[in-house]
Design a protein around this motif. Structure first.
Motif, PDB file in Angstrom:
ATOM      1  N   ALA B 152      41.118  30.268  42.958  1.00  0.00           N
ATOM      2  CA  ALA B 152      40.826  31.689  42.749  1.00  0.00           C
ATOM      3  C   ALA B 152      40.611  32.388  44.083  1.00  0.00           C
ATOM      4  CB  ALA B 152      39.589  31.836  41.858  1.00  0.00           C
ATOM      5  N   SER B 240      30.752  42.091  36.654  1.00  0.00           N
ATOM      6  CA  SER B 240      30.892  41.195  37.804  1.00  0.00           C
ATOM      7  C   SER B 240      31.664  41.850  38.945  1.00  0.00           C
ATOM      8  CB  SER B 240      31.560  39.886  37.383  1.00  0.00           C
ATOM      9  OG  SER B 240      32.764  40.160  36.720  1.00  0.00           O
ATOM     10  N   VAL B 383      36.971  39.545  37.587  1.00  0.00           N
ATOM     11  CA  VAL B 383      37.376  38.588  36.548  1.00  0.00           C
ATOM     12  C   VAL B 383      37.196  37.161  37.052  1.00  0.00           C
ATOM     13  CG1 VAL B 383      39.263  37.774  35.125  1.00  0.00           C
ATOM     14  CG2 VAL B 383      38.981  40.212  35.507  1.00  0.00           C
ATOM     15  N   MET B 384      37.629  36.921  38.278  1.00  0.00           N
ATOM     16  CA  MET B 384      37.514  35.571  38.835  1.00  0.00           C
ATOM     17  C   MET B 384      36.059  35.126  38.917  1.00  0.00           C
ATOM     18  SD  MET B 384      40.274  35.810  41.823  1.00  0.00           S
ATOM     19  CE  MET B 384      41.969  35.260  41.617  1.00  0.00           C
ATOM     20  N   SER B 386      33.581  36.125  37.234  1.00  0.00           N
ATOM     21  CA  SER B 386      33.046  35.919  35.895  1.00  0.00           C
ATOM     22  C   SER B 386      33.623  34.655  35.263  1.00  0.00           C
ATOM     23  CB  SER B 386      33.376  37.147  35.041  1.00  0.00           C
ATOM     24  OG  SER B 386      33.097  36.922  33.697  1.00  0.00           O
ATOM     25  N   TYR B 387      34.928  34.441  35.400  1.00  0.00           N
ATOM     26  CA  TYR B 387      35.625  33.333  34.759  1.00  0.00           C
ATOM     27  C   TYR B 387      35.236  31.992  35.391  1.00  0.00           C
ATOM     28  CZ  TYR B 387      39.678  30.798  32.810  1.00  0.00           C
ATOM     29  OH  TYR B 387      40.490  29.931  32.141  1.00  0.00           O
ATOM     30  N   VAL B 388      35.264  31.941  36.711  1.00  0.00           N
ATOM     31  CA  VAL B 388      34.994  30.671  37.394  1.00  0.00           C
ATOM     32  C   VAL B 388      33.496  30.366  37.377  1.00  0.00           C
ATOM     33  CG1 VAL B 388      35.177  29.429  39.567  1.00  0.00           C
ATOM     34  CG2 VAL B 388      37.020  30.933  38.821  1.00  0.00           C
ATOM     35  N   GLY B 390      31.317  31.562  35.115  1.00  0.00           N
ATOM     36  CA  GLY B 390      30.726  31.537  33.754  1.00  0.00           C
ATOM     37  C   GLY B 390      30.901  30.227  33.011  1.00  0.00           C
TER      38      GLY B 390
END
Ligand code: NA
Ligand code: NA
Ligand code: NA
Lengths: 81, 390, 390, 81, 390, 81
Positions: B152, B240, B383-384, B386-388, B390
């Motif tokens: 990411a 985020s 997004v990254m 939050s995604y990585v 979370g």
């Protein structure tokens, strides 16, 4: 094909999806904002960016300057009289 | 006495210098050379290069941690870059302050005049996520040691936005921060070389000659309200991304509102300059031989180039797609400006456009997708994170 | 994957937003509106408003504390406002640096020409202490939950001096800091509305028309020595006011001494601007729903208004009293300038004076009590810190 | 009537007392200072505040500028000759 | 109530003031007087003087350490000078940033035109080491309580370079920092009084009248590459001098490279001014009565004067020696400029030269050894840090 | 004569030695650098120091200014037509 790859694709799908979603919402929000503002406050449009002139004169400074200038004037006047 | 002399000799760089440090000093000097002689984003790459030289001087202790005794009294002070890195980069303060200053320098006028161009800024972020896939492949296949967080952070190079890349890397892959920042700024400097061939390959001369409609004037009120709208949308949909976009919009609001000119002026000058010097030295401190001299750095540099290229292509292709559905013609060249790299990419679009049609000034039209790309990659960064995370 | 999507949804503001946060974001936006549209002390209220918006974005983590593992390695970085608040406001650094800059902007000339006006600056501080009594009543009667420290911090709103109020509140009542700062700056912006009716009610037209004697010229030497004299008196009589007045006099000495113009210039510009941005964001971080959305805030806003009004009245009445004993006539309007709110209150005095007599320029005469009010409320702050802390 | 109220009144009395005490002392100190200074150094008074002109020229800068200017002059002269 | 009144009285300076504090406040005011009235390096001595006054106000708590409870929550905040001293001086950050700014203000042109003058800058450092011997004698004989580290820190006064002296003293002898900084800046201000008699005593009128050859023009490229060369040599031969000289060269590179003018401008103005204000207040915080009012301070002041004198003499004598071996004549007066004290010492050389020959402009020729002296004392500082620390 | 004195003399000898050694190396390095640079890039020499004019115009700023200026021009032209 392992979990890492899967996660990567998940990130891509979610990421691009979200980027498009957000910016499309922003397009509509922006258009609506512009229409609303120009409807509520029809004004002479300006596109020229904030000129950098007078960038140093802040509210406080300007007020102080006004005060001081007035004072100096008053004194100069009084000296003459 | 001979003892002391020996000590002094043992303290010299000649005695202590390891090969890796020597190579990294050369890398630092190369960055300085590129900054000064080739004009590669000198505001960042000069301090980064010097930072790399300083941190690799053996025994100089630029990254030494301070030592305290049990009572909290300082026994030996830390090095300059230690304080800068841990105080301003690890915490995320410096990239956010830079972003505030960039916000105070940004004019959203052209984008507000033609909000559709936000789509181009969105499309160009495909470079980011395609690169993530590339990095994940390299990691999954065992060629390089990349985790999802690493992938990411590498992808964000494709955002063509320095502070965003540094902010994301400092959170997701601090070890790769040096290489990622160097790649991001280098490729931003290389935009005039990377983009034109791709732009020409994907467009016909007729497309490149398309003249766009004059932008409508934008009122001061729209410019003032816009950063507030963005902040609210971010708060609603992607908190985020709020640190990056919140500070960016704060800077832009200071610029446009017209009542805090002295703050806006400072954010654009003294403050951003001070932070830039520190940010450069701090990023340079991550250019150690262990972190930089390995296969992964080559991967990062390669993937970064791919990211810029794919982002450029995606922007151009999105513009061509939009032309199919829209009445008003869009010159597909301005799609390439969606990668950000403000204002370089917009100038490249203008230049390539002029080659096709000497009367065709695309600069202002390209500024729309250009600043949209900044928002786009900040959203991608959110997004990254939050995604990585979370 | 669906899991991650769900995570992302759970991260959104839409999912997380609580009513209190929503209301506080609206309060922040209201402050921004007042700053931009109504010109309410925009240099502070704009950053405070944005700070309030940012800190209330759910999940954005602007006030998140950093997390370290057992070895001192950072696990997760803190938020921007966390570092700003704990680094600059809790420590008192930012208000003191602002005060230094204000000192470097202040001209004590008019006060030195007519030192009697210091009495007006003293009298106007009655607003502070009357408000303390009011807050103590509300606390003692159980209507609101105010301790003596809270009451003192609320009273200082009547000092009409932002950095002093923030400094005192950060020491005596950190939880009320947000409401106190907002009240202080809002009422300072409202001085042109609050003061004139009170001034007119307490004076006759003849009194308002009094022309004051021309101020004597003041020498450079007097201006240089004065801040040193103040510092020495503070050291002798009220050391607890020394942080505020010491820095204020240091700034003023840099201004007047004529040999460190580059430092004075920086203190008045780059440094104060940088600190103002941070101070605003930091104060805004205290505008959380728990701290702000309660009865106490209403009490603070009400008491603040009372404080300004009583201070204004006390200044005017003191001027009238002095007129009984002094040969040289004092226009009682300039007593109202004793609340500070430099230079707004002095301009208000001038304006009300012009209404009564078009040839009566009170501006310079009102600057004396105006800057005296700054000293007066710093002294009051010192007494409070000593009394409540001791 | 409890201790809190008492403390509040105490603070008011002490506070106003101290504010007046301090500022009255300051009045006398200021007057004495002015008289002393104007007695010791009778000078042409100026009331105009430090003008903001030349605010950027510090001691160090000015010295450096002087040095550099002199150098440039010397070189220019030498070029002509 | 009487209790509170008593408390308030016990808080006053009148009640608490100790003799030592009173004397130190007077010392601080003396420094302020010298700075303003006599023009003694006012940019530093004014803030140092005020810092000394503030830190010695009893009960004002300018150096109070913050108190935290067991959970890390702040119970009572620290004083302004506590944060400044421990944050910027103990860590070495402020002297290094000042040195960066000085580098950005320095023109190496005259030195590059005549590199031989570096020898004069080397010779003048003899003042440093002769003073070390003096201090060591005083320590070994038991007259004063000087360790080797103390002696080294005292010697560096002879370097006539403020930030270098503060940097070395903060590392080797923090307790003596106040006296050393005051001595360094005072004697730098006294250079026009200290140097001329020595210069006249060691030279004949013929020697002082020597006209030097016109300096060759120096190219931009030389100026750009020079700081890089210095950095590399430091890295190879004396890494312990790398913090000082690395930052100095970084500043100089920003100045000369021509592509980061906004950074160079900030380093020379806003940043160095902000840091100077803080550095002064921080150094002033070390002027406590315990640290300053003792025999050692007298020793430091005496030794500092010796250091300047010997350095001046060594520079002049080295120039005379070089004249024996060199074809191109060197006016021995420019040797005195080797002590640094930029640009004061160079101007003194010019002035004494003009006395002997009204057509003899030595200013530019003296700038060579003058800036060489800065490098020379930074090298000496590096040796000391390595020798005493190792 | 004790260890402190000995250490002091050691520091003096090493220190002065090192200062001279370093600056002599620097003399040679500087001379060699100058000769090499002037050999490789024979150019019109300049001795005037970086003038302080235009100090505020950075790369980024200049680019932004260019962009903005161009935009304003374009709009002004379009208004006339
Ligand atoms: Na982007
Ligand atoms: Na006040
Ligand atoms: Na020196």
């Amino acid at each position: 094909m392992n979990g890492l790859l899967e996660d990567g694709f998940g990130l891509m799908v979610l990421g691009m999806g979200f980027v498009f979603l957000f910016l499309i919402i922003l397009i509509f929000a922006t258009k609506y904002m512009s229409r609303l503002l120009n409807y509520l406050f029809p004004e002479q449009p300006v596109v020229a960016p904030n000129s950098s002139k007078g960038l140093n004169s802040s509210g406080v400074d300007a007020q102080l300057t006004a005060v001081i200038t007035a004072a100096v004037h008053q004194h100069q006047k009084s000296k003459k009289s | 006495m001979e003892n002391k002399l020996l000590n002094l000799y043992h303290d010299t760089g000649i005695y202590q210098l390891e090969l890796g440090q020597f190579v990294m000093i050369c890398v630092g000097l190369l960055l300085v050379f590129l900054a000064i002689k080739k004009g590669f984003e000198p505001l960042l790459l000069l301090p980064i290069g010097i930072g790399a030289v300083l941190v690799n001087i053996p025994g100089a202790g630029f990254m030494a941690a301070p030592v305290y005794d049990a009572t909290g009294h300082m026994v030996s002070p830390g090095g300059l870059q230690y304080y800068i890195y841990h105080g301003g980069i690890e915490t995320g303060l410096f990239p956010l302050l830079i972003f505030m200053g960039v916000g105070a320098m940004t004019d959203f006028g052209p984008m507000l005049a033609n909000p559709k161009t936000l789509l181009l800024g969105a499309a160009a972020q495909f470079g980011i996520f395609a690169t993530v896939i590339g990095a994940v492949f390299l990691g999954a296949s065992g060629i390089m040691d990349f985790s999802l967080a690493d992938a990411a952070a590498i992808g964000i190079i494709g955002g063509a936005d320095g502070p965003t890349a540094i902010f994301v890397a400092s959170r997701l892959a601090p070890d790769l921060l040096g290489a990622i920042a160097v790649a991001a700024y280098s490729y931003m400097a290389l935009v005039p070389l990377i983009q034109p061939p791709i732009m020409r390959a994907l467009t016909t001369k007729e497309e490149r000659s398309i003249k766009m409609e004059q932008l409508r004037p934008v009122t001061k009120k729209e410019k003032i309200v816009f950063p507030i709208v963005v902040t609210i949308l971010v708060a609603m949909f992607l908190p985020s991304a709020a640190p990056l976009l919140g500070m960016f919009c704060f800077g832009n609001l200071m610029r446009e509102c017209g009542v805090v000119n002295r703050l806006s002026d400072t954010a654009q000058n003294a403050l951003i300059n001070i932070v830039t010097i520190f940010l450069g030295l701090g990023v340079g401190s991550k250019l150690s031989s262990e972190a930089f001299l390995n296969l992964e750095t080559l991967g990062i540099l390669g993937l970064g180039l791919v990211a810029f290229s794919i982002g450029t292509a995606a922007g151009v292709l999105m513009a061509k797609t939009m032309n199919r559905f829209s009445k008003e013609a869009i010159n597909p060249l301005i799609g390439a400006a969606g990668v950000s790299a403000v204002p370089m990419a917009a100038r490249v679009a203008n230049k390539v456009g002029l080659e096709a049609n000497k009367q065709n000034f695309l600069l202002m039209h390209a500024m729309g997708p250009n600043v949209a790309g900044v928002i786009g990659s900040a959203v991608a960064a959110g997004v990254m994170l939050s995604y990585v995370g979370g």
